[in-house]
Design a protein around this motif. Structure first.
Motif, PDB file in Angstrom:
ATOM      1  N   THR A  50     -10.105   1.008   9.122  1.00  0.00           N
ATOM      2  CA  THR A  50     -11.356   1.766   9.247  1.00  0.00           C
ATOM      3  C   THR A  50     -12.056   1.434  10.559  1.00  0.00           C
ATOM      4  O   THR A  50     -12.522   2.328  11.271  1.00  0.00           O
ATOM      5  CB  THR A  50     -12.277   1.493   8.044  1.00  0.00           C
ATOM      6  OG1 THR A  50     -11.598   1.917   6.851  1.00  0.00           O
ATOM      7  CG2 THR A  50     -13.594   2.238   8.162  1.00  0.00           C
ATOM      8  N   SER A  59       0.829  -1.204   0.000  1.00  0.00           N
ATOM      9  CA  SER A  59       0.000   0.000   0.000  1.00  0.00           C
ATOM     10  C   SER A  59       0.862   1.252   0.000  1.00  0.00           C
ATOM     11  O   SER A  59       0.603   2.194  -0.750  1.00  0.00           O
ATOM     12  CB  SER A  59      -0.914   0.004   1.229  1.00  0.00           C
ATOM     13  OG  SER A  59      -1.599   1.226   1.332  1.00  0.00           O
ATOM     14  N   MET A  92     -10.391   6.135   2.060  1.00  0.00           N
ATOM     15  CA  MET A  92      -9.511   5.204   2.766  1.00  0.00           C
ATOM     16  C   MET A  92      -9.214   3.982   1.914  1.00  0.00           C
ATOM     17  O   MET A  92      -8.062   3.541   1.820  1.00  0.00           O
ATOM     18  CB  MET A  92     -10.168   4.793   4.095  1.00  0.00           C
ATOM     19  CG  MET A  92      -9.348   3.889   4.941  1.00  0.00           C
ATOM     20  SD  MET A  92      -7.914   4.745   5.603  1.00  0.00           S
ATOM     21  CE  MET A  92      -7.316   3.535   6.730  1.00  0.00           C
ATOM     22  N   ILE A  93     -10.233   3.457   1.262  1.00  0.00           N
ATOM     23  CA  ILE A  93     -10.048   2.296   0.394  1.00  0.00           C
ATOM     24  C   ILE A  93      -9.114   2.645  -0.757  1.00  0.00           C
ATOM     25  O   ILE A  93      -8.218   1.875  -1.107  1.00  0.00           O
ATOM     26  CB  ILE A  93     -11.402   1.781  -0.128  1.00  0.00           C
ATOM     27  CG1 ILE A  93     -12.201   1.182   1.024  1.00  0.00           C
ATOM     28  CG2 ILE A  93     -11.212   0.760  -1.248  1.00  0.00           C
ATOM     29  CD1 ILE A  93     -13.656   0.953   0.712  1.00  0.00           C
ATOM     30  N   TRP A 118      -8.091  -4.571   0.693  1.00  0.00           N
ATOM     31  CA  TRP A 118      -9.407  -4.497   1.317  1.00  0.00           C
ATOM     32  C   TRP A 118      -9.375  -4.880   2.787  1.00  0.00           C
ATOM     33  O   TRP A 118     -10.050  -4.255   3.611  1.00  0.00           O
ATOM     34  CB  TRP A 118     -10.421  -5.353   0.558  1.00  0.00           C
ATOM     35  CG  TRP A 118     -10.198  -6.830   0.711  1.00  0.00           C
ATOM     36  CD1 TRP A 118      -9.422  -7.637  -0.067  1.00  0.00           C
ATOM     37  CD2 TRP A 118     -10.727  -7.662   1.746  1.00  0.00           C
ATOM     38  NE1 TRP A 118      -9.438  -8.919   0.410  1.00  0.00           N
ATOM     39  CE2 TRP A 118     -10.239  -8.979   1.524  1.00  0.00           C
ATOM     40  CE3 TRP A 118     -11.565  -7.440   2.831  1.00  0.00           C
ATOM     41  CZ2 TRP A 118     -10.557 -10.049   2.337  1.00  0.00           C
ATOM     42  CZ3 TRP A 118     -11.878  -8.507   3.652  1.00  0.00           C
ATOM     43  CH2 TRP A 118     -11.387  -9.796   3.399  1.00  0.00           C
ATOM     44  N   VAL A 137      -5.453   2.956   0.682  1.00  0.00           N
ATOM     45  CA  VAL A 137      -4.803   1.790   1.274  1.00  0.00           C
ATOM     46  C   VAL A 137      -4.724   0.604   0.308  1.00  0.00           C
ATOM     47  O   VAL A 137      -3.812  -0.204   0.413  1.00  0.00           O
ATOM     48  CB  VAL A 137      -5.506   1.398   2.600  1.00  0.00           C
ATOM     49  CG1 VAL A 137      -4.953   0.116   3.164  1.00  0.00           C
ATOM     50  CG2 VAL A 137      -5.353   2.525   3.605  1.00  0.00           C
ATOM     51  N   ALA A 175      -7.618  -2.075   4.739  1.00  0.00           N
ATOM     52  CA  ALA A 175      -8.518  -0.910   4.785  1.00  0.00           C
ATOM     53  C   ALA A 175      -9.657  -1.146   5.776  1.00  0.00           C
ATOM     54  O   ALA A 175     -10.004  -0.252   6.555  1.00  0.00           O
ATOM     55  CB  ALA A 175      -9.070  -0.610   3.391  1.00  0.00           C
ATOM     56  N   THR A 196      -5.397   6.663   8.639  1.00  0.00           N
ATOM     57  CA  THR A 196      -6.354   6.233   9.661  1.00  0.00           C
ATOM     58  C   THR A 196      -6.867   7.423  10.463  1.00  0.00           C
ATOM     59  O   THR A 196      -8.054   7.501  10.785  1.00  0.00           O
ATOM     60  CB  THR A 196      -5.718   5.179  10.593  1.00  0.00           C
ATOM     61  OG1 THR A 196      -5.278   4.080   9.791  1.00  0.00           O
ATOM     62  CG2 THR A 196      -6.698   4.686  11.634  1.00  0.00           C
TER      63      THR A 196
END
Length: 163
Positions: free
Chosen positions: A140, A22, A126-127, A133, A130, A136, A95
């Protein structure tokens, strides 16, 4: 090694690899995200407090987010000895900015429609930031739980609309 521990080891290894990947994929976007954060986090304070007033706004929390974005602007020029910290810094900053800040403001604004939509937009960002999945999702949830904890430990009353 027992089966549950082997599964935990695989999960930790996946998250470690996802963190590095990421950060690697985001490194070229980090300066633009940093610049947008430095400008937009404080700017939206004035949008939500003066132009489209919301019951609750918090400039210091937004300035912390903007300060976290400053190193991202020059992420491609960090000294070599600091480069190894970029993946963790990237995830901490994302975050705080997306799930933590947006969820905290959502809670303080009594789950208003505008803050519900803003929080969904923050989760989407955020998705995008990062990539992985699972990472993220975990970040989250972590950011939202920390926001809820801050909400409960602070003045946990949401302000009524119009006050």
């Amino acid at each position: 090694m027992s089966l549950p521990l082997a599964g935990l080891d695989r999960l930790i290894e996946h998250l470690r690899n996802a963190t590095v990947e990421s950060a690697h994929l985001s490194r070229y976007n980090a300066p633009m995200i940093g610049l947008l954060g430095v400008v937009l986090l404080p700017a939206y304070y004035f949008v939500w407090s003066d132009i489209f007033p919301q019951p609750y706004e918090n400039l210091p929390l937004r300035l912390v987010g903007a300060a976290l974005c400053v190193p991202l602007i020059v992420a491609n020029h960090w000294p070599a000895r600091l480069q190894r910290f970029f993946p963790v810094y990237w995830l901490v900053a994302m975050t705080y900015i997306f799930p933590f800040l947006f969820t905290y403001l959502l809670l303080r604004n009594d789950l208003s429609l505008i803050w519900s939509m803003s929080t969904i937009a923050g989760c989407f960002m955020m998705i995008l930031a990062v990539y992985d999945w699972l990472l993220a999702l975990l970040l989250t949830v972590l950011g939202a739980l920390l926001a809820w904890l801050a909400f409960m430990l602070g003045d946990s009353t949401a302000l009524p609309p119009g006050e």
